[in-house]
Design a protein around this motif. Structure first.
Motif, PDB file in Angstrom:
ATOM      1  N   GLY A 155       4.738   1.631   0.365  1.00 29.11           N
ATOM      2  CA  GLY A 155       3.481   1.370  -0.326  1.00 29.11           C
ATOM      3  C   GLY A 155       2.537   0.589   0.568  1.00 29.11           C
ATOM      4  N   TYR A 156       1.312   0.378   0.093  1.00 27.31           N
ATOM      5  CA  TYR A 156       0.295  -0.267   0.927  1.00 27.31           C
ATOM      6  C   TYR A 156       0.646  -1.699   1.313  1.00 27.31           C
ATOM      7  CZ  TYR A 156      -1.475  -2.774  -3.216  1.00 27.31           C
ATOM      8  OH  TYR A 156      -1.604  -3.586  -4.298  1.00 27.31           O
ATOM      9  N   ARG A 162      -3.303  -6.043   7.092  1.00 29.88           N
ATOM     10  CA  ARG A 162      -3.968  -5.182   8.063  1.00 29.88           C
ATOM     11  C   ARG A 162      -3.898  -3.711   7.630  1.00 29.88           C
ATOM     12  NH1 ARG A 162      -0.024  -3.249  11.789  1.00 29.88           N
ATOM     13  NH2 ARG A 162       2.051  -4.066  11.318  1.00 29.88           N
ATOM     14  N   ILE A 163      -4.339  -3.438   6.426  1.00 25.46           N
ATOM     15  CA  ILE A 163      -4.276  -2.078   5.879  1.00 25.46           C
ATOM     16  C   ILE A 163      -5.204  -1.150   6.660  1.00 25.46           C
ATOM     17  CG2 ILE A 163      -4.682  -0.647   3.850  1.00 25.46           C
ATOM     18  CD1 ILE A 163      -4.091  -3.117   2.144  1.00 25.46           C
ATOM     19  N   PRO A 164      -4.688  -0.045   7.216  1.00 21.75           N
ATOM     20  CA  PRO A 164      -5.518   0.885   7.992  1.00 21.75           C
ATOM     21  C   PRO A 164      -6.526   1.617   7.115  1.00 21.75           C
ATOM     22  CG  PRO A 164      -3.164   1.205   8.427  1.00 21.75           C
ATOM     23  CD  PRO A 164      -3.265   0.340   7.220  1.00 21.75           C
ATOM     24  N   LYS A 185      -6.086  -6.049  -8.216  1.00 28.42           N
ATOM     25  CA  LYS A 185      -7.169  -5.687  -9.128  1.00 28.42           C
ATOM     26  C   LYS A 185      -7.964  -4.475  -8.656  1.00 28.42           C
ATOM     27  CE  LYS A 185      -7.810 -10.406 -10.880  1.00 28.42           C
ATOM     28  NZ  LYS A 185      -8.768 -11.526 -11.039  1.00 28.42           N
ATOM     29  N   ASN A 186      -8.031  -4.268  -7.365  1.00 29.29           N
ATOM     30  CA  ASN A 186      -8.850  -3.150  -6.868  1.00 29.29           C
ATOM     31  C   ASN A 186      -8.056  -2.168  -6.005  1.00 29.29           C
ATOM     32  OD1 ASN A 186      -8.451  -4.715  -4.628  1.00 29.29           O
ATOM     33  ND2 ASN A 186     -10.551  -4.578  -3.887  1.00 29.29           N
ATOM     34  N   HIS A 187      -6.740  -2.077  -6.273  1.00 25.26           N
ATOM     35  CA  HIS A 187      -5.924  -1.187  -5.462  1.00 25.26           C
ATOM     36  C   HIS A 187      -6.199   0.290  -5.749  1.00 25.26           C
ATOM     37  CE1 HIS A 187      -3.460  -1.681  -9.139  1.00 25.26           C
ATOM     38  NE2 HIS A 187      -3.157  -0.409  -8.923  1.00 25.26           N
ATOM     39  N   HIS A 188      -7.096   0.575  -6.717  1.00 32.15           N
ATOM     40  CA  HIS A 188      -7.418   1.964  -7.042  1.00 32.15           C
ATOM     41  C   HIS A 188      -8.164   2.655  -5.900  1.00 32.15           C
ATOM     42  CE1 HIS A 188     -10.937  -0.423  -8.224  1.00 32.15           C
ATOM     43  NE2 HIS A 188     -11.646   0.648  -7.914  1.00 32.15           N
ATOM     44  N   VAL A 189      -8.673   1.893  -4.934  1.00 29.55           N
ATOM     45  CA  VAL A 189      -9.404   2.511  -3.822  1.00 29.55           C
ATOM     46  C   VAL A 189      -8.462   2.973  -2.720  1.00 29.55           C
ATOM     47  CG1 VAL A 189     -11.422   1.067  -4.280  1.00 29.55           C
ATOM     48  CG2 VAL A 189      -9.753   0.332  -2.563  1.00 29.55           C
ATOM     49  N   ILE A 190      -7.170   2.760  -2.911  1.00 27.15           N
ATOM     50  CA  ILE A 190      -6.205   3.046  -1.861  1.00 27.15           C
ATOM     51  C   ILE A 190      -5.140   4.025  -2.363  1.00 27.15           C
ATOM     52  CG2 ILE A 190      -4.503   1.246  -2.356  1.00 27.15           C
ATOM     53  CD1 ILE A 190      -4.524   0.553   0.586  1.00 27.15           C
ATOM     54  N   THR A 192      -1.719   4.560  -3.103  1.00 26.88           N
ATOM     55  CA  THR A 192      -0.659   3.570  -3.326  1.00 26.88           C
ATOM     56  C   THR A 192       0.745   4.113  -3.073  1.00 26.88           C
ATOM     57  OG1 THR A 192      -0.683   4.151  -5.680  1.00 26.88           O
ATOM     58  CG2 THR A 192      -2.013   2.257  -4.991  1.00 26.88           C
ATOM     59  N   GLU A 193       0.913   5.424  -3.048  1.00 23.24           N
ATOM     60  CA  GLU A 193       2.256   5.971  -2.841  1.00 23.24           C
ATOM     61  C   GLU A 193       2.690   5.807  -1.388  1.00 23.24           C
ATOM     62  OE1 GLU A 193       4.864  10.026  -3.677  1.00 23.24           O
ATOM     63  OE2 GLU A 193       2.694  10.053  -3.920  1.00 23.24           O
ATOM     64  N   GLY A 194       3.939   5.395  -1.188  1.00 25.56           N
ATOM     65  CA  GLY A 194       4.465   5.233   0.157  1.00 25.56           C
ATOM     66  C   GLY A 194       4.657   6.575   0.856  1.00 25.56           C
ATOM     67  N   CYS A 195       4.596   6.554   2.178  1.00 25.82           N
ATOM     68  CA  CYS A 195       4.698   7.790   2.956  1.00 25.82           C
ATOM     69  C   CYS A 195       6.127   8.296   3.095  1.00 25.82           C
ATOM     70  CB  CYS A 195       4.109   7.579   4.349  1.00 25.82           C
ATOM     71  SG  CYS A 195       2.319   7.353   4.353  1.00 25.82           S
TER      72      CYS A 195
END
Length: 236
Positions: A155-156, A162-164, A185-190, A192-195
């Motif tokens: 996950g992020y 240092r999120i790319p 609170k604002n993780h909706h812009v990312i 979120t599922e791990g690779c």
């Protein structure tokens, strides 16, 4: 002596059966080469993250043996039509060697499928710290996260502070959102599922294609060997 005076029916059946099998094998070889190249190109973005060369190795085997199958099937067609025994012997030996190699490539694909999650997890864990300092790893992570819409290994939060940018979601018009100050609170812009999960499934599907292609073509090679032996005995 040809089939003209002896064993017309049986001889011609074997001759044309071998010819048809070689045509099918020829097409199968082309398909195998195409699939192998497609897999190598399609999964190249994750090269630095997979953590093993077994997957790429089985794809290379598929490409090389596929090319050999195309060439040898042409020899088999010629040998069956011309009824040349020495060509059939060369054809049989070549077919057997290719059969063993392609079968190994197919098995490797399935073997890798069984251990893919562990190897990818280890590769991803090792490469996290190299992001930003080693370009191949940086590019591999960025393209993986963009193409598969994922972020980090699990996950992020794996990226800590240092999120790319490649983790950020994109809008409908292709604009990438800003995810540098992500919190709960604002993780909706990312993404979120791990690779790890999505990359594992992605690679597993390709491994199945490698394994299935190798085994299917190998089955046709067996038919080619059987018919070439039968035709060899019938040619006087």
């Amino acid at each position: 002596m040809g089939f003209g005076t002896h064993m017309d029916g049986c001889g011609n059946i074997m001759k044309y059966s071998l010819f048809v099998v070689n045509l099918i094998t020829f097409v199968g070889g082309i398909i195998a080469v195409s699939l192998g190249i497609w897999i190598l190109v399609d999964r190249s973005f994750a090269n630095e993250l997979v953590g093993t060369n077994l997957y790429a190795g089985s794809a290379y085997i598929l490409v090389v043996t596929g090319l050999l199958v195309v060439l040898i099937s042409c020899l088999g067609c010629l040998g069956s039509v011309k009824e040349v025994r020495c060509m059939l012997v060369i054809y049989f030996i070549s077919l057997f060697l290719i059969f063993v190699t392609m079968l190994i490539g197919g098995i490797l694909g399935y073997v890798f499928r069984g251990k893919v999650e562990k190897t990818i997890r280890l590769g991803m864990d090792r490469s996290l710290n190299d992001y930003g300092s080693y370009k191949p790893v940086t590019d591999a992570w960025d393209e993986t996260q963009i193409r598969l819409k994922c972020c980090g290994v699990y996950g992020y939060k794996d990226w800590k502070n240092r999120i790319p940018d490649s983790c950020c979601k994109t809008t409908s018009d292709g604009r990438r959102l800003n995810c540098q100050d992500v919190d709960d609170k604002n993780h909706h812009v990312i993404n979120t599922e791990g690779c790890l999960n999505v990359t594992t499934e992605f690679v597993k599907k390709h491994a199945v294609i490698i394994g299935t292609s190798g085994i299917v073509v190998s089955c046709f090679l067996i038919l080619g060997m059987i018919f070439s032996c039968a035709l060899f005995k019938l040619i006087e």
